[in-house]
Design a protein around this motif. Structure first.
Motif, PDB file in Angstrom:
ATOM      1  N   ILE A   7       0.829  -1.197   0.000  1.00  0.00           N
ATOM      2  CA  ILE A   7       0.000   0.000   0.000  1.00  0.00           C
ATOM      3  C   ILE A   7       0.867   1.252   0.000  1.00  0.00           C
ATOM      4  CG2 ILE A   7      -1.749   1.265   1.285  1.00  0.00           C
ATOM      5  CD1 ILE A   7      -2.579  -1.486  -0.076  1.00  0.00           C
ATOM      6  N   ALA A   8       1.918   1.249   0.836  1.00  0.00           N
ATOM      7  CA  ALA A   8       2.780   2.421   0.901  1.00  0.00           C
ATOM      8  C   ALA A   8       3.387   2.727  -0.452  1.00  0.00           C
ATOM      9  CB  ALA A   8       3.888   2.208   1.926  1.00  0.00           C
ATOM     10  N   VAL A   9       3.933   1.737  -1.064  1.00  0.00           N
ATOM     11  CA  VAL A   9       4.572   1.945  -2.350  1.00  0.00           C
ATOM     12  C   VAL A   9       3.526   2.264  -3.411  1.00  0.00           C
ATOM     13  CG1 VAL A   9       6.050   0.924  -4.090  1.00  0.00           C
ATOM     14  CG2 VAL A   9       6.524   0.547  -1.687  1.00  0.00           C
ATOM     15  N   ALA A  10       2.390   1.594  -3.359  1.00  0.00           N
ATOM     16  CA  ALA A  10       1.327   1.872  -4.319  1.00  0.00           C
ATOM     17  C   ALA A  10       0.852   3.315  -4.196  1.00  0.00           C
ATOM     18  CB  ALA A  10       0.164   0.904  -4.119  1.00  0.00           C
ATOM     19  N   MET A  11       0.738   3.793  -2.976  1.00  0.00           N
ATOM     20  CA  MET A  11       0.282   5.171  -2.788  1.00  0.00           C
ATOM     21  C   MET A  11       1.305   6.153  -3.342  1.00  0.00           C
ATOM     22  SD  MET A  11      -2.677   4.937  -1.685  1.00  0.00           S
ATOM     23  CE  MET A  11      -2.935   6.660  -1.404  1.00  0.00           C
ATOM     24  N   ASP A  70      -1.819   5.042 -16.137  1.00  0.00           N
ATOM     25  CA  ASP A  70      -1.470   3.663 -16.502  1.00  0.00           C
ATOM     26  C   ASP A  70      -0.202   3.213 -15.783  1.00  0.00           C
ATOM     27  OD1 ASP A  70      -3.688   3.351 -18.132  1.00  0.00           O
ATOM     28  OD2 ASP A  70      -2.587   3.799 -19.987  1.00  0.00           O
ATOM     29  N   ASP A  71       0.799   4.086 -15.712  1.00  0.00           N
ATOM     30  CA  ASP A  71       2.023   3.758 -14.990  1.00  0.00           C
ATOM     31  C   ASP A  71       1.740   3.513 -13.511  1.00  0.00           C
ATOM     32  OD1 ASP A  71       3.982   3.792 -17.002  1.00  0.00           O
ATOM     33  OD2 ASP A  71       4.264   5.956 -16.821  1.00  0.00           O
ATOM     34  N   ARG A  72       0.938   4.382 -12.914  1.00  0.00           N
ATOM     35  CA  ARG A  72       0.639   4.247 -11.490  1.00  0.00           C
ATOM     36  C   ARG A  72      -0.134   2.963 -11.203  1.00  0.00           C
ATOM     37  NH1 ARG A  72       0.132   9.735 -12.490  1.00  0.00           N
ATOM     38  NH2 ARG A  72      -2.139   9.684 -12.592  1.00  0.00           N
ATOM     39  N   ARG A  73      -1.093   2.627 -12.047  1.00  0.00           N
ATOM     40  CA  ARG A  73      -1.841   1.376 -11.862  1.00  0.00           C
ATOM     41  C   ARG A  73      -0.916   0.168 -12.012  1.00  0.00           C
ATOM     42  NH1 ARG A  73      -6.287   4.326 -13.801  1.00  0.00           N
ATOM     43  NH2 ARG A  73      -5.740   4.093 -15.977  1.00  0.00           N
ATOM     44  N   ASP A 113      -7.197   1.022  -3.947  1.00  0.00           N
ATOM     45  CA  ASP A 113      -7.645   0.246  -5.110  1.00  0.00           C
ATOM     46  C   ASP A 113      -6.764   0.696  -6.274  1.00  0.00           C
ATOM     47  OD1 ASP A 113      -8.868  -0.831  -7.331  1.00  0.00           O
ATOM     48  OD2 ASP A 113     -10.844  -0.033  -6.883  1.00  0.00           O
ATOM     49  N   CYS A 114      -5.951  -0.205  -6.778  1.00  0.00           N
ATOM     50  CA  CYS A 114      -5.007   0.152  -7.847  1.00  0.00           C
ATOM     51  C   CYS A 114      -5.707   0.591  -9.129  1.00  0.00           C
ATOM     52  CB  CYS A 114      -4.086  -1.029  -8.160  1.00  0.00           C
ATOM     53  SG  CYS A 114      -2.889  -1.400  -6.861  1.00  0.00           S
ATOM     54  N   GLN A 115      -6.982   0.323  -9.265  1.00  0.00           N
ATOM     55  CA  GLN A 115      -7.687   0.673 -10.492  1.00  0.00           C
ATOM     56  C   GLN A 115      -8.275   2.086 -10.478  1.00  0.00           C
ATOM     57  OE1 GLN A 115      -7.315  -1.303 -13.142  1.00  0.00           O
ATOM     58  NE2 GLN A 115      -6.035  -2.412 -11.684  1.00  0.00           N
ATOM     59  N   THR A 116      -8.199   2.756  -9.325  1.00  0.00           N
ATOM     60  CA  THR A 116      -8.768   4.119  -9.267  1.00  0.00           C
ATOM     61  C   THR A 116      -7.684   5.157  -9.158  1.00  0.00           C
ATOM     62  OG1 THR A 116      -9.013   3.983  -6.861  1.00  0.00           O
ATOM     63  CG2 THR A 116     -10.909   3.353  -8.221  1.00  0.00           C
TER      64      THR A 116
END
Length: 116
Positions: A7-11, A70-73, A113-116
């Motif tokens: 989550i941390a890295v995804a954020m 797209d890169d972030r997702r 949510d990686c899709q938003t």
């Protein structure tokens, strides 16, 4: 705990908004994401001290290379897939952006949510 690392890295990846035009061509790969963040594993798994300079360099590089949605997702998915390999400390994951001086602009949350 592993999920918090993801989550941390995804954020970090999802909050990035401003890579200049003409930057990275194509969507970021999991190999690229891993190479940016692998120096952070010692800090994230122990929570001790501060992240290494190479870790923070990686966080900044990740930010610079994930300007598009797209890169972030894609990066979010890569991090979630890799997170199961390390016993990450929740507090270390949530403090990583601040400790590296990287403003991601949104809080780190387990509900990402990686899709938003």
């Amino acid at each position: 705990m592993v999920a918090v690392f993801a989550i941390a890295v995804a954020m970090i990846q999802l909050a990035i908004a401003g890579r200049p035009a003409g930057g990275n061509e194509g969507i970021i790969s999991c190999g690229q994401v891993d190479s940016y963040l692998i120096p952070c594993v010692p800090y994230l798994t122990t929570g001790a001290g501060d992240p290494a300079p190479k870790c923070c360099d990686g966080v900044r590089s990740l930010k610079a290379n994930t300007a598009t949605a797209d890169d972030r997702r894609a990066a979010c998915g890569c991090v979630k897939a890799a997170a199961g390999r390390y016993p990450v400390k929740d507090d270390a994951a949530s403090s990583l952006p601040t400790k590296c001086g990287v403003d991601i602009g949104i809080p780190i949350s387990k509900a990402i949510d990686c899709q938003t």
